[in-house]
Design a protein around this motif. Structure first.
Motif, short mmCIF file in Angstrom:
data_model
loop_
_atom_site.label_atom_id
_atom_site.label_comp_id
_atom_site.label_asym_id
_atom_site.label_seq_id
_atom_site.Cartn_x
_atom_site.Cartn_y
_atom_site.Cartn_z
N GLU A 107 44.53 47.81 45.90
CA GLU A 107 44.66 46.81 44.85
C GLU A 107 43.33 46.06 44.69
O GLU A 107 42.90 45.77 43.57
N PHE A 108 42.68 45.76 45.81
CA PHE A 108 41.36 45.12 45.79
C PHE A 108 40.37 46.03 45.07
O PHE A 108 39.57 45.57 44.24
N ASN A 110 41.05 48.24 42.77
CA ASN A 110 41.35 48.18 41.34
C ASN A 110 40.63 47.01 40.69
O ASN A 110 40.01 47.15 39.62
N GLU A 111 40.71 45.83 41.32
CA GLU A 111 40.06 44.63 40.79
C GLU A 111 38.55 44.82 40.71
O GLU A 111 37.92 44.48 39.69
N LYS A 112 37.95 45.32 41.78
CA LYS A 112 36.49 45.50 41.82
C LYS A 112 36.04 46.54 40.79
O LYS A 112 34.95 46.43 40.22
N LEU A 114 37.52 47.18 37.85
CA LEU A 114 37.56 46.54 36.54
C LEU A 114 36.42 45.54 36.38
O LEU A 114 35.80 45.47 35.32
N GLU A 115 36.11 44.78 37.44
CA GLU A 115 35.00 43.82 37.38
C GLU A 115 33.68 44.51 37.07
O GLU A 115 32.81 43.94 36.42
N VAL A 167 43.93 47.60 31.59
CA VAL A 167 43.72 46.17 31.52
C VAL A 167 44.87 45.57 30.71
O VAL A 167 45.13 46.01 29.59
#
Length: 168
Positions: A107-108, A110-112, A114-115, A167
């Motif tokens: 999950e982390f 995924n965030e990184k 997208l960032e 997103v």
């Protein structure tokens, strides 16, 4: 659990975590000789140091705050291909299994991803590695397979998996 950005000083820890996790994950899949070869080349101090110097390659240590120990690590590369992050390495030591750390680590990621502006994650998984089921449970799908010569007479026989991150 928290993820801590790794630095050069963490290379010995990353190497130790890799060895401990590989001895469990690949014991039934790879020969002892192939495991040693891969660990000595892919996880050499020079190799990890080169990754850490690349602006798109990132290592994070998985730290379990409850038991106050490092349980694994994550290594990934943003912009590996167009709009694509490659998950090169995610390993947890055997005693950490079942704590939900793998899911939280992805999950982390995924965030990184997208960032960074990417929206796709790819990875290779050995065709005989039970981790394939874990990745599928997290939304990854097989899109191809390949046999990769890694030198010294050894190959990696892998499924290529991907996840498209939406997103919302």
């Amino acid at each position: 659990m928290k993820l801590i950005k790794a630095t050069e000083k963490d290379i010995p820890l990353i190497r130790d975590l890799a060895k401990r996790s590989w001895e469990n994950a690949y014991a039934e899949i790879l020969s002892k000789e192939q495991m040693e070869y891969m660990l000595n080349t892919m996880y050499s101090e020079d190799e990890i140091s080169a990754h850490l110097k690349s602006p798109n390659y990132h290592y994070f240590l998985v730290f379990d705050e409850n038991s106050n120990v490092f349980d694994g690590f994550l290594g990934y590369e943003n912009h590996y291909e167009n709009q694509t992050t490659k998950l090169h390495r995610i390993y947890l030591v055997p005693e950490s299994k079942g704590k939900g750390l793998g899911k939280k680590t992805l999950e982390f990621l995924n965030e990184k991803t997208l960032e960074s502006g990417d929206n796709r994650i790819i990875l290779n998984v050995n065709k005989h590695n039970s981790a394939k089921k874990f990745y599928e449970a997290q939304g990854y799908k097989v899109y191809d397979e390949g046999v990769f010569d890694i030198g010294n007479g050894y190959v990696m026989d892998d499924f290529l998996m991907e996840k498209i991150i939406k997103v919302f």
